[in-house]
Design a protein around this motif. Structure first.
Motif, short mmCIF file in Angstrom:
data_model
loop_
_atom_site.label_atom_id
_atom_site.label_comp_id
_atom_site.label_asym_id
_atom_site.label_seq_id
_atom_site.Cartn_x
_atom_site.Cartn_y
_atom_site.Cartn_z
N THR A 209 -11.20 2.62 -5.00
CA THR A 209 -11.01 2.06 -3.66
C THR A 209 -9.88 2.74 -2.89
OG1 THR A 209 -9.65 0.43 -4.71
CG2 THR A 209 -11.90 -0.21 -4.20
N GLU A 210 -9.24 3.75 -3.50
CA GLU A 210 -8.09 4.34 -2.82
C GLU A 210 -8.56 5.41 -1.84
OE1 GLU A 210 -5.12 5.46 -5.64
OE2 GLU A 210 -4.97 3.44 -6.45
N GLN A 211 -9.34 5.00 -0.89
CA GLN A 211 -9.89 5.93 0.08
C GLN A 211 -9.67 5.39 1.49
OE1 GLN A 211 -13.83 7.19 -0.93
NE2 GLN A 211 -13.45 6.84 -3.08
N VAL A 523 -1.25 -5.75 -10.36
CA VAL A 523 -2.15 -4.78 -10.98
C VAL A 523 -2.41 -3.60 -10.05
CG1 VAL A 523 -4.41 -4.46 -12.08
CG2 VAL A 523 -3.27 -6.69 -12.21
N HIS A 524 -2.17 -2.41 -10.54
CA HIS A 524 -2.57 -1.21 -9.78
C HIS A 524 -3.86 -0.67 -10.37
CE1 HIS A 524 0.86 -0.14 -6.99
NE2 HIS A 524 1.02 -1.41 -7.36
N GLU A 525 -4.64 0.01 -9.54
CA GLU A 525 -6.02 0.40 -9.90
C GLU A 525 -6.74 -0.84 -10.44
OE1 GLU A 525 -3.28 3.12 -9.38
OE2 GLU A 525 -3.30 2.48 -11.46
N PRO A 526 -6.76 -1.90 -9.64
CA PRO A 526 -7.26 -3.20 -10.11
C PRO A 526 -8.74 -3.38 -9.84
CG PRO A 526 -6.46 -3.44 -7.89
CD PRO A 526 -6.32 -1.97 -8.24
N ARG A 542 -1.82 -6.96 -6.10
CA ARG A 542 -2.47 -5.80 -6.70
C ARG A 542 -2.55 -4.70 -5.66
NH1 ARG A 542 -7.75 -8.68 -8.37
NH2 ARG A 542 -6.64 -10.54 -7.74
N GLU A 543 -2.94 -3.53 -6.14
CA GLU A 543 -3.09 -2.41 -5.22
C GLU A 543 -4.54 -2.45 -4.72
OE1 GLU A 543 -1.69 2.22 -5.48
OE2 GLU A 543 -3.05 1.46 -6.97
N GLY A 544 -5.39 -1.49 -5.12
CA GLY A 544 -6.80 -1.59 -4.74
C GLY A 544 -7.08 -1.03 -3.36
N GLN A 548 1.26 3.15 -0.03
CA GLN A 548 2.32 4.06 0.44
C GLN A 548 2.39 5.34 -0.38
OE1 GLN A 548 4.39 4.37 3.21
NE2 GLN A 548 5.91 2.83 2.66
N GLU A 549 2.07 5.24 -1.69
CA GLU A 549 2.24 6.41 -2.57
C GLU A 549 1.54 7.65 -2.03
OE1 GLU A 549 0.57 5.47 -6.41
OE2 GLU A 549 -1.42 5.11 -5.61
N TYR A 550 0.41 7.46 -1.33
CA TYR A 550 -0.32 8.62 -0.82
C TYR A 550 0.49 9.42 0.19
CZ TYR A 550 -4.60 7.66 -3.32
OH TYR A 550 -5.51 7.50 -4.32
#
Ligand code: NOJ
Ligand code: CA
Length: 755
Positions: A209-211, A523-526, A542-544, A548-550
């Motif tokens: 989902t990190e798009q 949870v990251h990458e949840p 959670r992240e999902g 900001q990291e990007y």
């Protein structure tokens, strides 16, 4: 089940008002739009029954308490379907219901055994949240179907119609003809009556989902072969295949101004539902498969998650109520005493690794960073001291445990979740943090080796409990969107999706284990949020999504300004996100020449209000906060637990303003963010109590601020206001505004009079 012992507010017991619901259903039914009925009857060839007979036998309808939404169930030629009308007009056209089972059963036709209606209205209290009191008010219709041929299996469909949503779930009751079964496909469709503008994200792709989100007509989904603009560097679509499915929540806006969000709730032992485009305006449920192609392994009696559609002509209803609807569709808390579960803010040894100042692994200074390993006792002391001094509740430390290597993804099977690295004195740091009134936040990066993690999880949680560590961040980096599944002998079985049933079970297992040991999790990458925090209130955030990291390292340059706004209307509708805002040093050429944070500094502050998370990070380095004490003040003041939330204005993908009232206080906070366009508007403060004087502390973009060319330019102003005031808010391109509205004190009045 009692709501974690705290419920007790205005608890009306569920009422079964069958008579009155049936009566208004009849009235509604007679008013139903003729087009919709004709559509329903057209699902299959016309039966020999007259229309009236069909109606009474196979059409069952249920309306929302305010009568604006009606769901109609139909069984035509033995095939179940439903449609939805909004304000008397068709919104979802007749759409299929049902499943395909591996043994073929349930494919046959059904008869309608029974239809029951009831009504429900209660208000419950969230232990923490974006809104303290949540009203759960709906009318329900349960239809029981039975196959016409052997083994005559039964299937129930339960509909709940709320004032702003329609939901349904499937139930497989206990029965002789059904025990263990495998689902190969879900037939549920959402056939929209038009081709709405849609905010969407492709499913089942790398980085899951990190798009970024695309904003197109729904029909475009069928034709899209590319990832949303700017995201190609993360894609794995060299053959340019059409997008298979989009994730939920999926947000749409019709040309006549109706907003819809399709999502699911209570994903407990199932696979995630993705939405597969079938024609220009039809989406079909696409259940994330196991590695062997089976979608769901189940045993009757069991239920599916709820499929729900938010419906309103006001964007604010969607913004304020989508998460609450998901929560309402989950069971009450299974944690009796939630007094140990507390929202808060944290800092940590984290951004330094993403920038390349520090590493997660014990490398030497200069090797792959300027300062080497981040997780040292000395660095952690400094963060604990900074947290204590500035009122933060926690300090996250990543890289504290053994197993981190320069290429840690390749060595993930070596992670220990109990042993600290040689430079990190775990026990004494936990004690030091406690002395300072701060909590150490532990970190478990699984590297997606689930077997290694599950084998150590019980010991790791027991150790945390012993040391008094109450917070944990987990992570599943590696082969997103998948993880490897091994058998008991370590033999590889297959690669499972992060939102397939295997991982849904894993995430649930870890949440329950954390609860047992009094640990709150992030949870990251949840798995996506489907409201499970109502049942497990230790599932904090959670992240999902692309956080900001990007901005620190993404080859495409990071999150464009519109992404932050898109998140509010997509990812944040499902629940809290650990986006990690608050990077005030938005440029960092000493670490990354090609990356920066693509916002103004005021927008970073506004995110603390627009982005809800009960655990909210102040992500920047200590030295950067020391450079910006004036801006840090807002981060110190803003709470993470709210009495009430209002979406004051907004437009999909363009801008949004949210106001929230602090829990246990009369103070309000406002956050406003925009895409690349500069904007200005007036905000009415009529939500403030009448006749009460407030001081607005405004952190805004300076007149010449611009995310690209002048991101640091800001102004901090104070104004006396009341509920009759209008505040003019001006946002720079890629900018924002953060406002604290605090009740005026005597001192404020003296200061005003002296002027
Ligand atoms: C990805 C997470 O989103 C990030 O916050 C974390 O620092 C890295 N994985 C390492 O675990
Ligand atoms: Ca991530």
């Amino acid at each position: 089940m009692p709501n974690n012992g705290r419920a007790g507010f205005n608890h009306a017991s569920p009422r079964t008002t069958r008579g009155s619901v049936v009566q208004f259903m009849r009235i509604r039914y007679s008013l139903l739009n003729a087009v919709a009925i004709a559509g329903l009857l057209a699902v299959g060839p016309a039966a020999s029954l007259s229309g009236a007979e069909q109606e009474s036998r196979n059409l069952k309808s249920i309306a929302s308490p305010d009568q604006r939404i009606t769901a109609i169930f139909n069984l035509n030629e033995g095939k179940p379907s439903y449609l939805v009308n909004f304000r008397g007009r068709p919104l979802i056209l007749p759409s299929a219901l049902g499943f395909d089972l591996k043994d073929g059963a349930l494919k046959s036709e059904f008869t309608l055994l029974d239809a029951k209606t009831s009504a429900f209205d209660e208000t419950w209290t969230q232990p923490w949240g974006e809104q303290r009191l949540v009203r759960n008010h709906y009318n329900e219709l349960t239809v029981t179907l039975q196959q016409t041929t052997e083994p005559k299996r039964k299937l129930r469909v339960v509909f709940r119609v709320f004032d702003h949503a329609i939901a349904f779930r499937y139930e497989w009751p206990e029965q002789a003809g059904l025990k263990d079964f495998e689902i190969m496909d879900e037939r549920t469709e959402f056939r929209l009556a038009s081709d709405p503008m849609t905010l969407w994200q492709p499913a089942l792709r790398p980085q899951q989902t990190e798009q970024l989100y695309a904003r197109t007509r729904l029909s475009e989904l069928l034709r899209q072969t590319r990832l949303p603009q700017g995201d190609e560097s993360f894609g794995d679509n060299p053959k340019k295949e059409p997008v298979k499915a989009a994730t939920t929540p999926l947000t749409m806006q019709t040309d006549d101004g109706v907003y819809l969000v399709i999502h699911e709730a209570d994903l407990t032992d199932f696979a995630a539902m993705q939405l597969q485009p079938r024609d220009n305006h039809t989406l079909k449920s696409f259940l994330t498969p196991w590695s062997d192609g089976v979608r769901i392994r189940a045993s009757a009696p069991t239920v599916s998650p709820w499929r729900f559609v938010m419906i309103s002509d006001k964007l604010s209803d969607i913004g304020e109520r989508t998460t609450l609807t998901a929560l309402n569709l989950n069971p009450p808390s299974r944690i009796a005493d939630t007094s140990w579960i507390k929202p808060g803010k944290y800092v940590g040894i984290w951004w330094g690794m993403h920038l390349g100042k520090h590493t997660w692994n014990p490398s030497k200074p200069g090797e792959s960073s300027t300062d080497g390993l981040g997780a040292t006792t000395k660095n952690t002391w400094a963060y604990i001291d900074f947290a204590a001094k500035n009122g933060f509740d926690g300090v996250l430390v990543e890289g504290w445990n053994k197993g981190w290597a320069a290429d840690w993804v390749a060595h993930a099977a070596e992670f220990s979740f109990t042993e600290p690295n040689a430079e990190f004195d775990l026990a004494s740091l936990a004690a030091y943090a406690h002395d300072k009134g701060v909590d150490l936040i532990s970190h478990h990066e699984t590297g997606s080796i689930i077997t290694n993690y599950e084998a150590q999880a019980e010991a790791a949680f027991a150790q945390m409990e012993k040391l008094g560590i109450r917070h944990l961040k987990t992570g599943y980096v590696g082969m997103e969107p998948r993880v490897n599944r091994y058998d008991a002998n370590g033999k590889l079985i297959g690669a499972e999706y992060l939102d397939g049933q295997y991982m849904v079970r894993h995430y649930r297992k870890i949440t329950a284990l954390a609860a047992k040991h009094h640990v709150m999790i992030d949870v990251h990458e949840p798995i996506k949020d489907t409201g499970e925090r109502r049942t497990w209130p230790n599932m904090m955030t959670r992240e999902g999504s692309r956080g900001q990291e990007y901005n620190a390292w993404a080859p495409d340059g990071g999150n464009p300004p519109a992404h932050d706004v898109n998140l509010v209307f997509t990812r944040f509708l499902s629940g809290p996100m650990d986006f990690t805002p608050g990077v005030l040093q938005v440029t960092f050429p000493e670490f990354r020449k090609k990356n920066r944070v693509n916002t103004t500094v005021a927008k970073q502050l506004a995110m603390y209000v627009t982005f809800y998370s009960p655990l909210q990070m102040a992500a920047d380095l200590i030295e950067n906060y020391e450079k910006h004490p004036d801006l840090l003040q807002f981060i110190k003041d803003v709470p993470t637990d709210w009495e009430e939330t209002r979406m004051l204005n907004g437009a999909l993908g363009e801008f949004v303003t949210i106001a929230r009232k602090q829990r246990g206080s009369e103070d309000w906070f406002i956050g406003s963010i925009t895409d690349e366009k500069k904007r200005s508007f007036d905000l009415a403060l009529n939500f403030l109590p009448k006749k009460q004087k407030y001081i607005a502390e405004i952190y805004r973009d300076a007149d010449d601020a611009d995310w690209k060319s002048n991101p640091y330019a800001h102004a901090i102003e104070k104004r006396a206001v009341t509920s009759d005031s209008q505040l003019t808010v001006a946002l720079a391109p890629g900018g924002g505004a953060a406002i604290r509205l605090r009740q005026a004190t005597k001192q404020d009045e003296l200061a005003t009079n002296a002027r």
